[in-house]
Design an enzyme around this catalytic site. Structure first.
Site, PDB file in Angstrom:
ATOM      1  N   THR A  13       0.827  -1.213   0.000  1.00  0.00           N
ATOM      2  CA  THR A  13       0.000   0.000   0.000  1.00  0.00           C
ATOM      3  C   THR A  13       0.859   1.260   0.000  1.00  0.00           C
ATOM      4  O   THR A  13       0.471   2.288  -0.554  1.00  0.00           O
ATOM      5  CB  THR A  13      -0.920  -0.020   1.245  1.00  0.00           C
ATOM      6  OG1 THR A  13      -1.770  -1.148   1.132  1.00  0.00           O
ATOM      7  CG2 THR A  13      -1.754   1.235   1.364  1.00  0.00           C
ATOM      8  N   SER A  61       1.318  -7.465  -0.921  1.00  0.00           N
ATOM      9  CA  SER A  61       1.949  -8.531  -0.113  1.00  0.00           C
ATOM     10  C   SER A  61       0.994  -9.654   0.263  1.00  0.00           C
ATOM     11  O   SER A  61       1.423 -10.691   0.758  1.00  0.00           O
ATOM     12  CB  SER A  61       2.640  -7.963   1.125  1.00  0.00           C
ATOM     13  OG  SER A  61       1.735  -7.769   2.177  1.00  0.00           O
ATOM     14  N   THR A  94       1.512  -4.417   4.373  1.00  0.00           N
ATOM     15  CA  THR A  94       1.307  -4.742   5.786  1.00  0.00           C
ATOM     16  C   THR A  94       0.800  -6.177   5.993  1.00  0.00           C
ATOM     17  O   THR A  94       0.992  -6.750   7.061  1.00  0.00           O
ATOM     18  CB  THR A  94       0.282  -3.784   6.429  1.00  0.00           C
ATOM     19  OG1 THR A  94      -0.939  -3.857   5.683  1.00  0.00           O
ATOM     20  CG2 THR A  94       0.775  -2.364   6.461  1.00  0.00           C
ATOM     21  N   ASP A  95       0.133  -6.733   4.960  1.00  0.00           N
ATOM     22  CA  ASP A  95      -0.599  -7.991   5.182  1.00  0.00           C
ATOM     23  C   ASP A  95       0.282  -9.167   5.587  1.00  0.00           C
ATOM     24  O   ASP A  95      -0.101  -9.967   6.435  1.00  0.00           O
ATOM     25  CB  ASP A  95      -1.409  -8.361   3.928  1.00  0.00           C
ATOM     26  CG  ASP A  95      -2.620  -7.457   3.740  1.00  0.00           C
ATOM     27  OD1 ASP A  95      -2.994  -6.760   4.711  1.00  0.00           O
ATOM     28  OD2 ASP A  95      -3.187  -7.437   2.639  1.00  0.00           O
TER      29      ASP A  95
HETATM   30  N1  ASP Z   1      -2.702  -5.589   0.716  1.00  0.00           N
HETATM   31  C1  ASP Z   1      -1.678  -4.611   1.022  1.00  0.00           C
HETATM   32  C2  ASP Z   1      -0.343  -5.350   1.062  1.00  0.00           C
HETATM   33  O1  ASP Z   1      -0.143  -6.117   1.969  1.00  0.00           O
HETATM   34  C3  ASP Z   1      -1.970  -3.996   2.317  1.00  0.00           C
HETATM   35  C4  ASP Z   1      -0.980  -3.023   2.851  1.00  0.00           C
HETATM   36  O2  ASP Z   1       0.129  -2.840   2.383  1.00  0.00           O
HETATM   37  O3  ASP Z   1      -1.356  -2.378   3.831  1.00  0.00           O
HETATM   38  O4  ASP Z   1       0.485  -5.138   0.193  1.00  0.00           O
END
Ligand code: ASP
Length: 319
Positions: A13, A61, A94-95
């Site tokens: 993100t 991710s 973050t995932d």
């Molecule tokens: N779906 C995104 C990822 O993990 C979520 C994020 O980065 O907050 O790349």
């Protein structure tokens, strides 16, 4: 010789874009290159270290794969070996950040800081959180004496063994649970609460590293996660064993309890040669071992990290 901080981009993100600046969920992750992300933070220029950027991957991710892990582990390892490199920052979604953090920590046991950072809002948001997180991560990577794999988000420094994403939307989305954070970043300065995280010392690390860094991911053993819940039975475990799974992590209830039917199936799987590890589905606390336990416990690791640990262990044992 100028000291260097290497910033590796993997997507997430933090590199995401949306059509509207007020849209924090309907965006596409992994769109902006790492050089552009760094260029958007003028405060990064003129620091004590030279900055070097490299795009290692450009993915959301949630889609993390063994081949991206292979490439990332290889690049982190490559830069850690350079004497002028003071530390490494990795931008990441973050995932699955906590899984990557644990993998790099257990695999590379870095004596320098490797700092994963991220964002909960895309780069196009009215008030994106990525630029500050990046600035804070570089401050941690530049800090004398910092070491191990760390995660920096919303001004908090977490250690790889404890960090866990605990919120789906809040900017401060991570927690270190009972252990508490390693420290905080305040106006570029670190306020440390405890020691830098220790890594487990794995036997056969060189052999494991060789398997992990194979670009096609073919050497990874298959380890899946099952969960205990009301009405849990044998069928999922039996299907996984029939499909050739080599290891199973069970996210047990409470301090490690299992429905009797699920437990029977897991013991049967173990008797058939599948490695079984018990973690807990509780966000805090750990499995409490008892004399006579028939299933190993995860030594405080969450289910997803216990899975990474079990994959590395199976690699060490040559399966
Ligand atoms: N779906 C995104 C990822 O993990 C979520 C994020 O980065 O907050 O790349």
């Amino acid at each position: 010789m100028n000291r260097k901080i290497v910033i590796l981009g993997t997507g997430g993100t933090i590199a995401g874009t949306a059509a509207s600046s007020s849209d924090h969920t309907g965006y596409t992750a992994a769109q902006v290159g790492i050089a552009q992300l760094v260029g958007a933070v003028p405060a990064l220029a003129g620091g004590p270290c030279d900055l070097v950027t490299e795009q290692v991957a450009q993915i959301d991710s949630k889609d993390m794969s063994f081949s991206v892990w292979a490439r990332l582990a290889e690049r982190v390892s490559h830069f850690l070996a350079q004497p002028e490199v003071q530390g490494i920052v990795v931008t990441h979604g973050t995932d699955t950040l906590e899984e990557t953090a644990w993998l790099l920590h257990a695999l590379l046991v870095p004596a320098k800081p490797v700092v994963l950072t991220c964002a909960m809002r895309p780069a196009t948001a009215l008030a994106p959180d990525g630029p500050q997180n990046l600035l804070d991560a570089v401050a941690v990577a530049a800090h004398p004496g910092a070491r191990g794999v760390l995660a920096v988000c919303a001004g908090v420094i977490h250690g790889a063994p404890d960090v866990q994403k605990v919120h789906t939307y809040r900017l401060d989305a991570f927690s270190s649970g009972d252990a508490g954070p390693v420290g905080y970043v305040e106006e570029g300065r670190l306020r440390l609460m405890r020691n830098w995280p220790e890594a487990p010392v794995h036997k056969a690390l060189a052999a494991i590293k060789k398997i992990v860094t194979q670009q096609d991911g073919s050497g990874w053993p298959r380890v899946d996660i099952v969960m205990n819940y009301a009405g849990a039975g044998a069928s999922v475990v039996q299907a996984l064993v029939a499909s050739g799974v080599q290891g199973l992590v069970v996210a047990a209830t409470g301090n490690g309890t299992l429905h009797q039917d699920l437990e029977a199936a897991l013991l049967q799987a173990q008797a058939a040669g599948v490695r079984v590890v018990r973690a807990t589905r509780c966000l805090e606390g750990r499995v409490l071992p008892r004399a006579g336990d028939l299933l190993a416990d995860s030594q405080g690791l969450s289910p997803v990290k216990a899975r990474v640990a079990l994959m590395l262990e199976l690699m060490a044992n040559g399966s």
